[in-house]
Design an enzyme around this catalytic site. Structure first.
Site, PDB file in Angstrom:
ATOM      1  N   CYS A   1       6.360 -17.931  13.977  1.00 48.96           N
ATOM      2  CA  CYS A   1       7.396 -18.982  13.281  1.00 48.96           C
ATOM      3  C   CYS A   1       6.753 -19.880  12.132  1.00 48.96           C
ATOM      4  O   CYS A   1       6.466 -19.341  11.068  1.00 48.96           O
ATOM      5  CB  CYS A   1       7.907 -19.626  14.577  1.00 48.96           C
ATOM      6  SG  CYS A   1       9.357 -20.377  14.146  1.00 48.96           S
TER       7      CYS A   1
ATOM      8  N   HIS B   1       9.710 -15.075  17.764  1.00 46.12           N
ATOM      9  CA  HIS B   1       8.742 -15.670  18.908  1.00 46.12           C
ATOM     10  C   HIS B   1       8.272 -14.483  19.764  1.00 46.12           C
ATOM     11  O   HIS B   1       8.977 -14.327  20.613  1.00 46.12           O
ATOM     12  CB  HIS B   1       9.526 -16.748  19.642  1.00 46.12           C
ATOM     13  CG  HIS B   1       9.425 -18.016  18.849  1.00 46.12           C
ATOM     14  ND1 HIS B   1       8.182 -19.252  18.718  1.00 46.12           N
ATOM     15  CD2 HIS B   1      10.465 -18.472  18.081  1.00 46.12           C
ATOM     16  CE1 HIS B   1       8.508 -19.907  18.135  1.00 46.12           C
ATOM     17  NE2 HIS B   1       9.893 -19.788  17.602  1.00 46.12           N
TER      18      HIS B   1
ATOM     19  N   GLU C   1       6.065 -14.530  21.828  1.00 43.45           N
ATOM     20  CA  GLU C   1       5.800 -14.881  23.460  1.00 43.45           C
ATOM     21  C   GLU C   1       7.219 -15.027  23.894  1.00 43.45           C
ATOM     22  O   GLU C   1       7.013 -15.210  25.343  1.00 43.45           O
ATOM     23  CB  GLU C   1       5.010 -16.087  23.133  1.00 43.45           C
ATOM     24  CG  GLU C   1       5.865 -17.593  22.653  1.00 43.45           C
ATOM     25  CD  GLU C   1       6.033 -17.462  21.202  1.00 43.45           C
ATOM     26  OE1 GLU C   1       6.345 -18.615  20.947  1.00 43.45           O
ATOM     27  OE2 GLU C   1       5.780 -16.641  20.477  1.00 43.45           O
TER      28      GLU C   1
END
Length: 204
Positions: free
Chosen positions: A80, A186, A188
Site C-alpha cells: 500500500c 493488502h 495481509e
C-alpha cells in the site's frame, strides 16, 4: 530472515501473523542496527505519503534501506503506502519518495463523472489481471483478487507492471523492478492469495 520495517505506519502485526502462519523466520525492525544480516525486507504502510516519508526519514533507517535494497540487492516488498513511497513523488504531498522505480509517481485515482460512479476510497475485494508472469505470482487466483483500501495509485513504465485492477480506471496494482516489489492491495488481508504472495516472497 525477513525484516518487517516498523516506522510507525502499517499493519505490522497483521503481516507478522501471516509470516507466523507460514513458519517463516522474521523480525520486526525499528532501527538501522537491527538490519545487519537481513535477507529480505517488507515495508508495510497505511496512511498519507508525506507523513510516511517523514516517519521513515526520521527513523534512521532510510540510508540502510537504500544500502540493502539498491546496493546489496536484498529483495524488498512494499504494501500500500509502502509501495507508493517506492516511487519518485506523489501528488498527495510534497516529500520526495524513495525513487526505487525510475520515471514513476503516485496520482489520485481518476473516477469518471457518471452518476453511478464509484466513490473513493477504493475499498474491498477486487479481481486483478496479470500483465506479465513472475514467480511471485505463483498460485494466485486472479479472479478472487485482493483486498484494497486506497485513493491514490502508482504510475510507472509498463515493463514494471505485474498486475492491474480496475476501479473507475485501469491501474497497476503490483509492480516490480528487479529485487523490488510493490503491491497496492493488502496481502495481509487477502486470505489465501495474500498467504501465497508472502510464501512466494519468502522463497524468492
Amino acid at each position: 530472515m525477513i525484516a518487517i520495517i516498523d516506522y510507525g505506519v502499517g499493519n505490522v502485526t497483521a503481516i507478522a501473523n501471516q509470516l507466523q502462519r507460514l513458519a517463516v523466520e522474521f523480525e520486526v525492525v525499528s532501527s538501522a542496527n537491527q538490519m545487519e544480516g537481513v535477507r529480505k525486507i517488507i515495508l508495510p504502510g497505511v496512511g498519507a505519503f508525506d507523513d510516511t516519508m517523514r516517519r521513515l526519514n526520521g527513523s534512521g533507517m532510510r540510508e540502510m534501506l537504500d544500502e540493502k535494497v539498491l546496493g546489496e540487492k536484498v529483495p524488498c516488498l512494499g504494501v500500500c503506502i509502502g509501495m507508493q513511497i517506492m516511487t519518485e513523488r506523489s501528488e498527495e504531498g510534497r516529500e520526495p519518495g524513495l525513487g526505487w522505480f525510475p520515471n514513476s509517481e503516485v496520482i489520485r485515482l481518476q473516477i469518471p463523472s457518471e452518476q453511478d460512479k464509484p466513490h473513493l476510497p477504493h475499498m474491498g475485494w477486487n479481481s486483478v489481471k496479470t500483465l506479465q508472469g513472475h514467480p511471485i505470482l505463483e498460485g494466485i487466483d486472479f479472479d478472487l483478487g485482493f483486498y484494497f483500501l486506497h485513493s491514490y495509485r502508482a504510475v510507472c513504465p509498463i515493463e514494471n507492471q505485474l498486475l492491474s485492477a480496475n476501479f473507475g480506471e485501469e491501474f497497476p496494482c503490483a509492480i516490480s523492478n528487479a529485487n523490488i516489489f510493490g503491491f497496492q492491495f493488502h496481502p495481509e488481508k487477502s486470505h489465501i492469495n495474500g498467504l501465497n504472495l508472502f510464501r512466494n516472497f519468502a522463497a524468492y
